[in-house]
Motif scaffolding. Structure first.
Motif, PDB file in Angstrom:
ATOM      1  N   ASP A 159       0.827  -1.199   0.000  1.00  0.00           N
ATOM      2  CA  ASP A 159       0.000   0.000   0.000  1.00  0.00           C
ATOM      3  C   ASP A 159       0.865   1.254   0.000  1.00  0.00           C
ATOM      4  O   ASP A 159       2.062   1.209   0.271  1.00  0.00           O
ATOM      5  N   ARG A 160       0.221   2.371  -0.316  1.00  0.00           N
ATOM      6  CA  ARG A 160       0.907   3.644  -0.510  1.00  0.00           C
ATOM      7  C   ARG A 160       1.660   4.091   0.739  1.00  0.00           C
ATOM      8  O   ARG A 160       2.795   4.574   0.652  1.00  0.00           O
ATOM      9  N   GLU A 161       1.046   3.945   1.902  1.00  0.00           N
ATOM     10  CA  GLU A 161       1.678   4.383   3.147  1.00  0.00           C
ATOM     11  C   GLU A 161       3.021   3.692   3.353  1.00  0.00           C
ATOM     12  O   GLU A 161       4.011   4.331   3.735  1.00  0.00           O
ATOM     13  N   ILE A 178       4.877   2.197   1.004  1.00  0.00           N
ATOM     14  CA  ILE A 178       5.815   2.586  -0.058  1.00  0.00           C
ATOM     15  C   ILE A 178       6.505   3.901   0.294  1.00  0.00           C
ATOM     16  O   ILE A 178       7.728   4.028   0.189  1.00  0.00           O
ATOM     17  N   ILE A 179       5.727   4.871   0.732  1.00  0.00           N
ATOM     18  CA  ILE A 179       6.304   6.170   1.082  1.00  0.00           C
ATOM     19  C   ILE A 179       7.265   6.030   2.259  1.00  0.00           C
ATOM     20  O   ILE A 179       8.346   6.638   2.274  1.00  0.00           O
ATOM     21  N   TYR A 205       4.597   1.772  -9.330  1.00  0.00           N
ATOM     22  CA  TYR A 205       4.984   2.803  -8.372  1.00  0.00           C
ATOM     23  C   TYR A 205       5.138   4.191  -9.004  1.00  0.00           C
ATOM     24  O   TYR A 205       5.507   5.141  -8.312  1.00  0.00           O
ATOM     25  N   ASP A 249       3.400   6.878 -10.074  1.00  0.00           N
ATOM     26  CA  ASP A 249       2.813   8.097  -9.520  1.00  0.00           C
ATOM     27  C   ASP A 249       3.440   8.453  -8.176  1.00  0.00           C
ATOM     28  O   ASP A 249       3.745   9.621  -7.903  1.00  0.00           O
ATOM     29  N   ILE A 250       3.632   7.445  -7.337  1.00  0.00           N
ATOM     30  CA  ILE A 250       4.203   7.695  -6.014  1.00  0.00           C
ATOM     31  C   ILE A 250       5.637   8.179  -6.135  1.00  0.00           C
ATOM     32  O   ILE A 250       6.048   9.132  -5.457  1.00  0.00           O
ATOM     33  N   ASN A 290       5.630  11.801  -7.442  1.00  0.00           N
ATOM     34  CA  ASN A 290       5.186  12.730  -6.401  1.00  0.00           C
ATOM     35  C   ASN A 290       6.229  12.876  -5.293  1.00  0.00           C
ATOM     36  O   ASN A 290       6.339  13.941  -4.676  1.00  0.00           O
ATOM     37  N   TYR A 291       6.997  11.833  -5.070  1.00  0.00           N
ATOM     38  CA  TYR A 291       8.030  11.892  -4.042  1.00  0.00           C
ATOM     39  C   TYR A 291       9.217  12.749  -4.489  1.00  0.00           C
ATOM     40  O   TYR A 291       9.973  13.248  -3.648  1.00  0.00           O
TER      41      TYR A 291
END
Length: 232
Positions: free
Chosen positions: A153-155, A157-158, A186, A188-189, A192-193
């Motif tokens: 999930d996104r959380e 990954i970040i 991955y 988009d993430i 954005n990072y």
């Protein structure tokens, strides 16, 4: 490779055909490689049935790595608990190289000549993601490179990206990098990072064997990572 003094004699085609024959005899479903787009062997690969799938770009964090406060922690090796995570991750992938914790330990932990580190995210002692980093310290550059990234999930990954940035800053790396393609799960993430594609790129080539007919057109969900030759 062919020695420069012996090029032009068809050795490249012979070697490619030998490799493909060995893959078919071994029962492989497909073969993959990531030659540089200007590599001399590219024409021979196309002539022996390799299919270009997509460009793989070298991407780097577009800012100096800084201190973060990630929740992931360093581990020495992966254990059996990670196989359940890997199975769930692979279930959402249409095309890829699927691995278990034993393979990853062999490739990442049993190579004393390489400076790898593994960092894992846990919830109630259950792994929810991990990242593998390779640290280069050369006279010209100190760099941290993301070799593998697995998360559900996104959380998570970040948090793992923050872990990579924290490690890069701690090791005084001027660059935090990875290889990725535009349709990455991955993408988009990562964008954005702050990861930015550079002009440096390779091409993902696939050769299918037997009845392998998975369509890679139309944005198939792919995840392929081979450690030193890696892509997401």
């Amino acid at each position: 490779m062919t020695h420069p003094a012996y090029r032009g004699r068809g050795f490249n085609l012979k070697l490619l055909n030998l490799a493909l024959d060995a893959a078919r005899k071994a029962g492989d479903v497909f073969s993959i490689t990531f030659p540089a787009t200007d590599r001399a062997s590219m024409s021979g690969m196309l002539r022996t049935g390799w299919e270009p799938v997509c460009d793989i770009h070298y991407s780097a964090l577009g800012r100096a790595p800084s201190l973060t406060r990630p929740k992931a922690r360093a581990i020495d090796r992966l254990d059996e608990r990670f196989d359940e995570l890997l199975a769930k991750f692979h279930a959402g992938i249409e095309f890829g190289v699927f691995k278990d914790h034993k393979f990853l330990n062999w490739r990442i932990c049993d190579r004393p000549d390489q400076a790898y580190s593994i960092h894992a995210h846990f919830r109630d002692d259950t792994p929810t993601g991990f990242i593998v980093l390779k640290h280069y310290e050369e006279p010209s550059v100190v760099k941290t490179h993301i070799m593998e990234l697995i998360a559900l999930d996104r959380e998570v990954i970040i948090d793992l990206l923050e872990t990579a940035e924290h490690q890069a800053h701690t090791r005084r790396s001027s660059i935090l990098s990875l290889w990725k393609w535009g349709g990455s799960i991955y993408s988009d993430i990562l964008e954005n990072y702050g990861f930015v594609d550079t002009e440096e790129k390779n091409t993902l080539l696939v050769h299918r064997h037997g009845d392998a007919n998975t369509s890679l057109a139309g944005g198939a969900r792919m995840h392929i990572s081979l450690a030193d030759n890696d892509v997401y």
